[in-house]
Design an enzyme around this catalytic site. Structure first.
Site, PDB file in Angstrom:
ATOM      1  N   SER A  89      34.188   8.440  11.406  1.00 13.00           N
ATOM      2  CA  SER A  89      34.612   7.061  11.287  1.00 13.00           C
ATOM      3  C   SER A  89      34.283   6.404   9.938  1.00 13.00           C
ATOM      4  O   SER A  89      34.875   5.376   9.613  1.00 13.00           O
ATOM      5  CB  SER A  89      33.951   6.230  12.384  1.00 13.00           C
ATOM      6  OG  SER A  89      32.546   6.173  12.187  1.00 13.00           O
TER       7      SER A  89
ATOM      8  N   SER B 231      30.359  11.242  12.173  1.00 10.46           N
ATOM      9  CA  SER B 231      31.023  10.206  11.364  1.00 10.46           C
ATOM     10  C   SER B 231      30.487  10.026   9.959  1.00 10.46           C
ATOM     11  O   SER B 231      31.052   9.253   9.189  1.00 10.46           O
ATOM     12  CB  SER B 231      30.943   8.861  12.083  1.00 10.46           C
ATOM     13  OG  SER B 231      31.868   8.816  13.127  1.00 10.46           O
TER      14      SER B 231
END
Lengths: 505, 95
Positions: A168, A192
């Site tokens: 992310s 992430s």
């Protein structure tokens, strides 16, 4: 003068100390680079006025021979970190206008040490994604292009097939790779930090669970979330992590042990260290390039005097399915707070229940809604034991796999960071969410066991895109990871984007 | 295991997310793809295994039961969609 944005964090630090340039010049160079790179969509909020004011303060301190470890160094901040007085959205419409009145512990430590804030970086909504495509602000573009790519800057936007920067923390990885900050903060729940670092030729470390305070960072899955940096080099990450780490009474899971000077671990001998190579990470149908990269990493560490040992982590294949029960379950609980009452978006309803339902339907994107639904289902009466309790038992077994190999004398484990290089925007996960989730297959075990893991660039694929290796360490032994990954960095060399095509120049 | 449309609507209500009729089938398909994926956990023998409660074993930290913060009502309601006299305002709950 050389382009100040191409310096590494530690080169810039040394340059400021030597008075080769000022903190204001350094901040101005980055502000200009960010303005010229808006098509990448790495920043969701630029804060040049804050940057220049902080740089001025830094210059005054540096002139007196004072200043912290990060004095005058411009950073990008993932928009999951609450910054007092500066909008923080988690890249969700439900927090679109949220301005925190408090500062996250980690960012407060960066400012304590003199760092300069350039702005807030894009990410997948509530950090749920592996490509930065779920952001309410739209996808981020990877500054890397495939060899012979048709990507260019058109009249208004980027044209052609562009690549994701991973997720992310896609704004963080893209910004560091495109020289839009010297380093960035990021967070890692299932990969992430490490996956976006691998997709952009940058370095990213997820420290041991408890090393960095989670206070003031928008929560996704609390037993898995950890803060960490993405930087241009291993050394830069070591300097960043020192500042970000440390005990915080406001986070009960933050650990009260001393923070070492991680930079001192760079260049330390790795002779005699035992490096485990887990056979379960050799997947069927794994691209030959990934195999080759892994073999190169083994050869470099062996050449540096490390001993290579074949190991087994038998529950590896169950980490991803267990993660996709534990993480949504915790997310459904954490995200219950977004109800349109105390902060964030509110949609009107006839009664309070309808207000909640309309607010959450309008404020959360598709991926977030799906994960909340799955989490709610696996925690609901009658299914708790079959899903959640079983997944937590599997998690115990995954952690035990690691404990067993560390007890047998293994110092660190070497694996590929991702199963492939960066893919195109819109290419994955549109029909079946599991296709996207498989990106985290090598990184997610580390979160499930709470261990530290670092991704370091190690080569290019046939299309000229960066690929990374991952090193997994013992709890709170980030120093060994820095020593080992720097060996790989020295052997492989650094990988930088050659042309700033995104400026249209 | 898989979920039917009725269960999807019930879970949406539990999660307080308005799910229009037309969206139920899509969500049902996505949830069932996920449940199919996690099915493989049933292969693992978990007899006698303790479920994980804390990934890093540590003694729960406790602090003295003292007031350390407060008097910031204006800050607390600052981001509220609707507030009055430092109260959060919501639609009428009790008739």
């Amino acid at each position: 003068m050389t382009d100040l944005t191409t310096l590494t964090l530690t080169e810039a630090r040394d340059g400021l100390k030597a008075k080769a340039f000022s903190a204001t010049e350094l901040a101005q160079a980055h502000v200009a680079a960010i303005e010229a790179a808006r098509v990448l969509n790495a920043y969701v909020l630029e804060t040049p006025e804050i940057a220049l004011k902080q740089a001025e303060v830094s210059d005054a301190r540096l002139a007196k021979g004072e200043g912290g470890w990060l004095e005058g160094l411009p950073l990008g901040i993932k928009d999951l970190y609450c910054t007092a007085g500066t909008r923080t959205t988690a890249c969700s419409n439900i927090l679109r206008n949220f301005v925190p009145t408090y500062e996250s512990t980690v960012t407060s430590q960066l400012w304590r040490d003199g760092a300069v804030m350039l702005g807030k970086l894009n990410n997948d909504e509530f950090a749920m994604g592996s490509s930065n495509e779920t952001s309410a602000f739209g996808p981020v573009i990877n500054p890397w292009r495939r060899a012979g790519s048709n990507v260019s800057v058109g009249a208004a936007d980027v044209e052609g097939t562009h690549l994701v920067p991973g997720g992310s923390s896609g704004g963080s990885s893209s910004a560091v790779a495109a020289h839009l900050c010297l380093a960035a903060t990021a967070t890692d729940t299932g990969g992430s930090i490490r996956q976006p670092a691998a997709f952009t030729g940058t370095v990213g470390i997820k420290p041991t669970y408890g090393r960095c305070s989670r206070w003031g960072i928008v929560a996704f899955a609390s037993s898995l979330d950890q803060a960490g940096p993405i930087g241009k080099t291993v050394r830069d990450c070591a300097v960043m992590l020192r500042s970000m780490s440390g005990h915080d009474p406001k986070d009960t899971t933050s650990v009260d042990i001393a923070v070492p000077d991680y930079e001192k671990a760079i260049g330390r001998s790795v002779k005699g260290m035992k490096i485990g190579i887990p056979k379960e990470y050799r997947l069927d149908g794994m691209p030959a390039e990934i195999e080759k990269l892994w073999a190169a990493g083994i050869a470099w560490l062996r050449a540096a005097g490390a001993e290579i040992v074949d190991i087994s982590l038998p529950h590896t294949r169950y980490a991803l399915p267990a993660y996709y029960i534990v993480a949504p379950a915790e997310a459904s609980s954490n995200l219950a707070r977004y109800d349109g009452v105390r902060y964030g978006l509110r949609e009107q309803g006839r009664d309070i229940a309808e207000m909640y339902e309309k607010t959450r339907a309008a404020g959360f994107g598709r991926e977030v809604q799906r994960r909340i639904m799955i989490g709610t289902y696996v925690l609901s009466a009658g299914y708790y034991d079959a899903y959640y309790l079983r997944a937590q038992k599997v998690r115990t077994l995954i952690k035990k796999d690691f404990e067993d190999v560390f007890a047998a004398g293994i110092h660190a484990i070497l694996t590929p960071a991702t199963p492939s290089a960066a893919f195109g925007i819109g290419e994955k996960g549109s029909a079946d969410p599991v296709e996207m989730y498989l990106n985290d297959i090598f990184t997610v075990t580390v979160n499930m066991a709470g261990l530290p893991g670092i991704a370091v660039p190690a080569g290019l694929d046939a299309e000229g895109l960066p690929l990374g290796l991952q090193l997994i360490g013992r709890p709170f032994d980030e120093e060994t990871l820095f020593s080992l990954s720097e060996v790989i960095e020295q052997a492989a060399g650094r990988f930088s984007v050659q042309q700033r095509w995104w400026t249209g120049a | 295991m898989s979920v039917d449309a009725k269960t999807v609507s019930r879970v949406a209500h539990l999660a307080r997310i308005a799910l229009p009729e037309g969206e139920v089938a899509r969500m049902q398909g996505e949830i069932n793809a996920m449940l199919g994926f996690v099915e493989q956990l049933n292969e693992v023998d978990v007899d006698g295994v303790e479920p994980m409660t804390s990934v890093m074993p540590m003694v729960m930290k406790k602090r003295a039961d003292l007031v350390t913060d407060g008097g910031i009502a204006a800050q607390i309601v600052q981001n509220a969609p609707q507030s009055e006299d430092d109260y959060f305002m919501v639609p009428k709950v009790v008739e």
